[in-house]
Design a protein around this motif. Structure first.
Motif, PDB file in Angstrom:
ATOM      1  N   LEU A  35      34.156  38.322  37.865  1.00  0.00           N
ATOM      2  CA  LEU A  35      35.371  37.329  38.288  1.00  0.00           C
ATOM      3  C   LEU A  35      36.520  38.573  38.459  1.00  0.00           C
ATOM      4  O   LEU A  35      37.382  38.500  39.293  1.00  0.00           O
ATOM      5  N   MET A  36      36.501  39.619  37.544  1.00  0.00           N
ATOM      6  CA  MET A  36      37.622  40.644  37.678  1.00  0.00           C
ATOM      7  C   MET A  36      37.389  41.243  39.155  1.00  0.00           C
ATOM      8  O   MET A  36      38.474  41.708  39.576  1.00  0.00           O
ATOM      9  N   ALA A  37      36.094  41.331  39.574  1.00  0.00           N
ATOM     10  CA  ALA A  37      36.092  42.348  40.573  1.00  0.00           C
ATOM     11  C   ALA A  37      36.382  41.357  41.962  1.00  0.00           C
ATOM     12  O   ALA A  37      37.005  42.004  42.817  1.00  0.00           O
ATOM     13  N   ALA A  38      36.066  40.068  41.789  1.00  0.00           N
ATOM     14  CA  ALA A  38      36.523  39.008  42.696  1.00  0.00           C
ATOM     15  C   ALA A  38      38.211  39.182  42.808  1.00  0.00           C
ATOM     16  O   ALA A  38      38.629  39.108  43.967  1.00  0.00           O
ATOM     17  N   VAL A  39      38.671  38.816  41.768  1.00  0.00           N
ATOM     18  CA  VAL A  39      40.210  38.899  41.731  1.00  0.00           C
ATOM     19  C   VAL A  39      40.746  40.097  42.288  1.00  0.00           C
ATOM     20  O   VAL A  39      41.808  39.905  42.855  1.00  0.00           O
ATOM     21  N   MET A  40      40.358  41.442  41.854  1.00  0.00           N
ATOM     22  CA  MET A  40      40.974  42.473  42.552  1.00  0.00           C
ATOM     23  C   MET A  40      40.584  42.642  44.019  1.00  0.00           C
ATOM     24  O   MET A  40      41.611  43.129  44.520  1.00  0.00           O
ATOM     25  N   ASP A  41      39.610  42.207  44.467  1.00  0.00           N
ATOM     26  CA  ASP A  41      39.176  42.179  45.957  1.00  0.00           C
ATOM     27  C   ASP A  41      40.598  41.048  46.434  1.00  0.00           C
ATOM     28  O   ASP A  41      40.940  41.778  47.689  1.00  0.00           O
TER      29      ASP A  41
END
Length: 259
Positions: A35-41
């Protein structure tokens, strides 16, 4: 993202990302990592989002790193390609990230702080890379970034012992920009964001990219080359580069377009 381990709010051009696993000291399990990776993307791609704050719920911890309970139970030490928390290996992000450190940051949590551009910490926070104490190592940038920020000898005293660095010492070492009472971390982080948002986002991206691309280069060589770097070219050709001087002569606040 109601009920998710990561919450996202957007306020104008500001994205606020909150790790919401207080029961696990905001440690990141595989779901939270993804989720963190997706949000930062999303933040990276969205031209209307200019600054991000990364913080966490509660005052017990900013982030305790990997969820070691999950690792012990499943052997899963998942880290996204973009790094711990979707941040520590995201080398080409030219938008500013502010860490609002509401409590202790250790392991990957500290490495997220090291990857941020501005750091505001509660005066009760501390920082540590305790991985050697559990048979691991600071593999999300701590080994590389900490010596570059504070020097090898001082970094060795942290990396090779796992010792805790109190907020005041972190401020003195240059790891933190500001320390505030625990309940004021997000407000202080917002104040830093407001200062950045008063500037042209084109200028901010050009500056951050130039800092990154200048690293390790001879100063004069970097000064010659920076005129051709993509974000610098975009800034010089932007509407903002015209709006800034015009607003100054008209004695008004600039209306930045980000293009």
């Amino acid at each position: 993202m109601t009920g998710a381990p990561v919450k996202v709010e957007r306020e104008g051009h500001l994205t606020i990302i909150t790790i919401d696993r207080p029961e696990a000291r905001n440690a990141l399990d595989a779901e939270a990592q993804r989720l963190m990776a997706a949000v930062m993307d999303d933040f990276s791609r969205d031209d209307e989002q200019w600054v991000a704050i990364v913080t966490a719920t509660g005052d017990k911890a900013f982030c305790a790193g990997h969820d070691l309970r999950q690792q012990a139970e499943t052997g899963d030490l998942f880290t996204p390609e973009s790094g711990f928390g979707g941040l520590t290996a995201r080398a080409n992000l030219d938008k500013p990230v502010i860490a609002g450190v509401n409590g202790p940051a250790f392991g990957g949590g500290f490495e997220m702080v090291l990857a941020a551009d501005i750091v505001v910490a509660a005066d009760s926070a501390f920082f540590a890379l305790p991985e050697p104490l559990v048979g691991l190592a600071a593999l999300a940038g701590g080994i590389q970034r900490l010596p570059r920020l504070i020097g090898t000898i001082r970094a060795n005293g942290i990396l090779l012992t796992g010792r805790r660095v109190p907020a005041l010492e972190a401020l003195q070492l240059g790891l933190v920009n500001e320390i505030v009472p625990p309940g004021e971390v997000l407000a202080a982080a917002r104040a830093w964001a407001d200062r950045i948002l008063a500037c042209s986002p084109m200028s901010i991206r050009a500056t951050k990219q130039a800092i990154r691309l200048s690293d390790g280069k001879d100063c004069l060589a970097a000064m010659r080359e920076e005129w051709a770097w993509p974000a610098m070219v975009a800034m010089l050709e932007s509407q903002d580069a015209q709006e800034g001087p015009l607003a100054f002569t008209q004695k008004r606040k600039p209306a930045w377009k980000g293009c």
